[in-house]
Design a protein around this motif. Structure first.
Motif, PDB file in Angstrom:
ATOM      1  N   ASN A 125      41.821  29.270  31.267  1.00 41.61           N
ATOM      2  CA  ASN A 125      40.663  30.008  31.756  1.00 41.61           C
ATOM      3  C   ASN A 125      40.724  30.175  33.273  1.00 41.61           C
ATOM      4  O   ASN A 125      40.713  29.186  34.012  1.00 41.61           O
ATOM      5  N   ALA A 126      40.812  31.433  33.729  1.00 44.91           N
ATOM      6  CA  ALA A 126      40.720  31.763  35.160  1.00 44.91           C
ATOM      7  C   ALA A 126      41.792  31.072  35.995  1.00 44.91           C
ATOM      8  O   ALA A 126      41.505  30.469  37.022  1.00 44.91           O
ATOM      9  N   VAL A 127      43.035  31.168  35.536  1.00 53.78           N
ATOM     10  CA  VAL A 127      44.149  30.511  36.215  1.00 53.78           C
ATOM     11  C   VAL A 127      45.280  31.487  36.543  1.00 53.78           C
ATOM     12  O   VAL A 127      45.792  31.515  37.664  1.00 53.78           O
ATOM     13  N   LEU A 128      45.656  32.302  35.578  1.00 57.78           N
ATOM     14  CA  LEU A 128      46.877  33.100  35.678  1.00 57.78           C
ATOM     15  C   LEU A 128      46.863  34.036  36.884  1.00 57.78           C
ATOM     16  O   LEU A 128      47.908  34.314  37.471  1.00 57.78           O
ATOM     17  N   HIS A 129      45.685  34.520  37.273  1.00 57.25           N
ATOM     18  CA  HIS A 129      45.603  35.480  38.379  1.00 57.25           C
ATOM     19  C   HIS A 129      45.926  34.867  39.741  1.00 57.25           C
ATOM     20  O   HIS A 129      46.020  35.578  40.733  1.00 57.25           O
ATOM     21  N   HIS A 130      46.090  33.544  39.811  1.00 59.35           N
ATOM     22  CA  HIS A 130      46.494  32.908  41.058  1.00 59.35           C
ATOM     23  C   HIS A 130      48.008  32.949  41.266  1.00 59.35           C
ATOM     24  O   HIS A 130      48.500  32.523  42.322  1.00 59.35           O
ATOM     25  N   LEU A 131      48.762  33.425  40.263  1.00 57.51           N
ATOM     26  CA  LEU A 131      50.216  33.491  40.352  1.00 57.51           C
ATOM     27  C   LEU A 131      50.672  34.899  40.708  1.00 57.51           C
ATOM     28  O   LEU A 131      50.013  35.879  40.370  1.00 57.51           O
ATOM     29  N   ILE A 132      51.834  34.998  41.354  1.00 59.83           N
ATOM     30  CA  ILE A 132      52.431  36.309  41.545  1.00 59.83           C
ATOM     31  C   ILE A 132      52.939  36.793  40.184  1.00 59.83           C
ATOM     32  O   ILE A 132      53.224  35.982  39.296  1.00 59.83           O
ATOM     33  N   PRO A 133      53.060  38.107  39.967  1.00 58.76           N
ATOM     34  CA  PRO A 133      53.392  38.626  38.635  1.00 58.76           C
ATOM     35  C   PRO A 133      54.617  38.025  37.957  1.00 58.76           C
ATOM     36  O   PRO A 133      54.535  37.669  36.767  1.00 58.76           O
ATOM     37  N   PRO A 134      55.771  37.836  38.631  1.00 57.13           N
ATOM     38  CA  PRO A 134      56.899  37.237  37.912  1.00 57.13           C
ATOM     39  C   PRO A 134      56.602  35.833  37.406  1.00 57.13           C
ATOM     40  O   PRO A 134      57.117  35.416  36.364  1.00 57.13           O
ATOM     41  N   HIS A 135      55.781  35.113  38.132  1.00 60.65           N
ATOM     42  CA  HIS A 135      55.435  33.756  37.719  1.00 60.65           C
ATOM     43  C   HIS A 135      54.410  33.752  36.592  1.00 60.65           C
ATOM     44  O   HIS A 135      54.310  32.772  35.845  1.00 60.65           O
TER      45      HIS A 135
END
Length: 217
Positions: A125-135
């Protein structure tokens, strides 16, 4: 596969780690206020209810980016065995106090410290958007690895038209990547995860919520 224009792999990796360290430090600095502001599950209770209905009774679950343990506590109260992982030491300390029956570890979602096919379900929940796209793709591939065949993943992201730092006061300084529904769906498919339900809702900001099943094999 989504075509991402790399600057140079080394530069991109170094810049990403700078983004991540700044975001983690921000969560550590405002851990108490963040936990207080996000103490109620009311905003995600319907999603948790759907998640619970789609996983086995007494499931083995991983809360990916568990924060202060709010969602893990709720899932544990339903009879599931819950593990949590996060990179904020202060939020993890709160999670352990809040959920003594669960198991919380510090770790990176791009390299989950769990064996293959360990979990019936993953809650991110509300985590993935903190990564750059390849990550993002790397993290979702890890999610597939630790999910059992046909295991369920929930992932939510903040929909935004631009990437960069968001600031709300001195202690809230976090990196957010640009994410779209089409982008997330393609990353899921590339990670061998099949979206089964995708919805969005609007409040102060727009959020995308997706449930996906792991491919067998």
């Amino acid at each position: 596969m989504i075509d991402i224009m790399p600057i140079s792999l080394l530069d991109e990796e170094q810049e990403a780690e700078w983004f991540y360290s700044g975001t983690i430090s921000s969560y550590d600095r405002c851990a108490a206020s963040y936990a207080a502001q996000n103490d109620s599950i009311s905003e995600v209770e319907d999603l948790l209810t759907f998640f619970d209905k789609e996983i086995p009774c007494g499931a083995s679950l991983l809360d990916v980016g568990c924060g202060h343990g709010r969602d893990a506590e709720y899932l544990s109260s339903l009879g599931h065995t819950v593990h949590g992982i996060d990179r904020s030491e202060k939020l993890l300390r709160m999670a352990r106090e809040r959920g003594p029956k669960s198991h919380f570890v510090e770790g990176d979602i791009r390299s989950l410290p769990f064996r293959d096919r360990s979990f019936d379900g993953l809650w991110m929940n509300a985590v993935l958007h903190h990564l750059i796209p390849p990550h993002m793709l790397r993290a979702l591939t890890e999610c597939h690895r630790v999910l059992k065949p046909s295991g369920l993943l929930f992932v939510s992201v903040h929909l935004d038209d631009s990437s960069g730092w968001q600031t709300r006061g001195q202690d809230f300084v976090r990196y957010y990547a640009r994410v779209s529904g089409a982008m997330l769906a393609e990353f899921l498919r590339d990670a061998r995860l099949t979206p089964v339900r995708m919805t969005s809702r609007s409040a102060e900001s727009r959020w995308l919520h997706c449930f996906a099943r792991a491919h067998a094999g």
